[in-house]
Design an enzyme around this catalytic site. Structure first.
Site, PDB file in Angstrom:
ATOM      1  CB  CYS A 164      -0.867  -0.029   1.102  1.00 25.36           C
ATOM      2  SG  CYS A 164      -2.065  -1.660   1.236  1.00 25.36           S
ATOM      3  CG  HIS A 304      -1.708   4.166   5.146  1.00 26.96           C
ATOM      4  ND1 HIS A 304      -1.680   4.071   3.921  1.00 26.96           N
ATOM      5  CD2 HIS A 304      -2.200   2.970   5.802  1.00 26.96           C
ATOM      6  CE1 HIS A 304      -2.001   2.849   3.510  1.00 26.96           C
ATOM      7  NE2 HIS A 304      -2.073   2.110   4.843  1.00 26.96           N
ATOM      8  CD  GLU A 315      -1.220   7.621   9.358  1.00 25.56           C
ATOM      9  OE1 GLU A 315      -0.807   8.470   8.393  1.00 25.56           O
ATOM     10  OE2 GLU A 315      -2.202   6.957   9.177  1.00 25.56           O
ATOM     11  CE  LYS A 336      -5.691   4.621   2.169  1.00 27.82           C
ATOM     12  NZ  LYS A 336      -4.603   5.832   2.781  1.00 27.82           N
ATOM     13  CG  HIS A 341      -6.359   0.901   1.576  1.00 27.70           C
ATOM     14  ND1 HIS A 341      -5.527   1.695   0.755  1.00 27.70           N
ATOM     15  CD2 HIS A 341      -5.788  -0.235   2.410  1.00 27.70           C
ATOM     16  CE1 HIS A 341      -4.554   1.366   1.178  1.00 27.70           C
ATOM     17  NE2 HIS A 341      -4.191   0.340   1.943  1.00 27.70           N
ATOM     18  CG  PHE A 402       0.151  -6.108   4.210  1.00 26.39           C
ATOM     19  CD1 PHE A 402      -0.594  -5.427   5.064  1.00 26.39           C
ATOM     20  CD2 PHE A 402      -0.781  -7.103   3.607  1.00 26.39           C
ATOM     21  CE1 PHE A 402      -1.790  -5.653   5.505  1.00 26.39           C
ATOM     22  CE2 PHE A 402      -2.342  -7.164   4.105  1.00 26.39           C
ATOM     23  CZ  PHE A 402      -2.687  -6.467   4.985  1.00 26.39           C
TER      24      PHE A 402
END
Length: 414
Positions: A164, A304, A315, A336, A341, A402
């Protein structure tokens, strides 16, 4: 001496708009792109909704042969790139083709093609009747290759894959090549076509996605105390990065300047972010330092934040590691909540949001968040439910993937 890098073109194909003006209008309006999945029957899946493209007709942009030979993720890339190239206004026939490159990203590549071909083989008579386009449609670098082929760009050309964080990685690489003088213009960004049975099924098995099937439009709720996972999106975002002096010399419209970018690794877990956000905070620090700024200079942070219980808070911890007990002036939002996403394309469309935020002095909201997680301190100003007007001179966009990949980009007004 390192060269300056400007952004001179934007292109977007998203669940809330199939071009930049529509996408931005709906982002400011707080429109959700989530709805029940229509591409396949998802009724037996844990999650049955996603942020699909709306009124998408690729035949308006691509010919029959292009459609036959490309996976959807490449089609999305071609469409978004075409808009960005047109928007930039540069005349390619007046340039050395080796001065123009493409650095594109995709986290999954041709997932749909892979599923279709392997399923056909597994359920058929097991004869090797794979399409001759199987491999070219599948491989993740084909989007960058096709943008190059379609437009005749003969410079730097490759694909980034960092889950991502992918399109921020692509943007950072393009930034570095241009400022080192290895290209004058690079088309960059990312595309993803991950609304497929295998992709949805895989994330369902991980329980990573929201299961609010009775309320799709309200399911993506970053920072909310009731958040239960992300909502899958699809589409593409494209940016034209250009050597600043080259852009000025041709009278280009400059959306902003890319001032800094950085990547780090969490070195922690396959899928979970570091709970204290150590890698993320370091990446933000490096990107801001490169820009000659600190967190206290940022006007708008596009997080994010995907609406997962663990990721959103890690975050926040990363941001707090930089602000400490100080109260930053920056406004924070998680878009998002509207787009879902877009995995490898997320960073590109969120970079576009940052640039348009500076242009129009508007900060979009985090929608759906009604019960802010009590662990989020009051000195962080998260814009909720409605966009606000504000002076925006410096923006930062965070992406995490990831594998522990952290990718940060910082834009400033030119």
């Amino acid at each position: 001496m390192l060269k300056r890098v400007a952004v001179t073109g934007l292109g977007a194909l998203t669940p809330i708009g199939n071009d930049v003006p529509t996408f931005w209008k709906n982002t400011v309006a707080g429109v959700s792109g989530a709805a029940t999945i229509t591409r396949f029957d998802a009724s037996l899946f844990r999650t049955q909704f996603a942020c699909e493209l709306k009124n998408y007709d690729p035949t308006l942009f691509l010919d029959r042969n292009e459609l036959k030979r490309t996976d959807r993720f490449t089609q999305y890339a071609l469409i978004a790139a075409a808009e960005a190239i047109a928007d930039s206004g540069f005349q390619f026939d007046r340039m050395d083709p080796f001065d123009v490159g493409v650095i594109w990203g995709s986290g999954q590549g041709g997932m749909e093609t892979f599923e279709e071909q392997v399923t056909e083989y597994a359920t058929g008579d097991k004869r090797p009747r794979f399409s001759p386009f199987f491999v070219p449609k599948l491989i993740a670098n084909m989007a960058s290759g096709m943008i190059s082929i379609k437009n005749g760009y003969m410079g730097i050309n490759y694909t980034t894959v960092s889950a991502c964080a992918t399109s921020n990685t692509a943007i950072m690489d393009a930034f570095n090549y241009i400022r080192l003088g290895k290209a004058k213009i690079i088309i960059t960004g990312g595309s993803e076509a991950g609304i497929t049975p295998a992709s949805i099924g895989g994330f369902c098995a991980m329980k990573a996605m929201s299961a609010q099937n009775d309320n799709p439009t309200g399911a993506s709720r970053p920072f909310d105390s009731t958040r239960d996972g992300f909502v899958m999106g699809e589409g593409a975002g494209a940016l034209v990065l250009e050597e600043y002096e080259h852009a000025v010399s041709r009278g280009a419209t400059i959306y902003g300047e890319l001032l800094g970018a950085a990547m780090t690794a969490d070195a922690y877990h396959m899928t979970a972010t570091h709970p204290q956000g150590l890698g993320a905070s370091k990446a933000m620090h490096i990107a801001l330092k490169e820009a000659g700024k600190t967190i206290m200079d940022v006007d708008y942070l596009n997080t994010h934040a995907t609406s997962t219980p663990v990721g959103d808070l890690s975050e926040i911890q990363a941001v707090l590691a930089l602000t400490g007990t100080q109260t930053p002036k920056m406004k924070i939002s998680a878009t998002k909540s509207m787009t879902g996403h877009l995995l490898g394309a997320a960073g590109a469309i969120e970079a576009i949001i940052c640039l348009l935020s500076m242009r129009d002095s508007i900060i979009p909201a985090t929608i759906n968040t009604t019960n802010l997680d009590p662990s989020i301190p009051e000195n962080l100003d998260i814009v909720l439910n409605k966009a606000i007007s504000a002076n925006v001179d410096l923006t930062m966009s965070n992406t995490f993937g990831f594998g522990g990949h952290n990718g940060i980009v910082v834009f400033g007004k030119s």
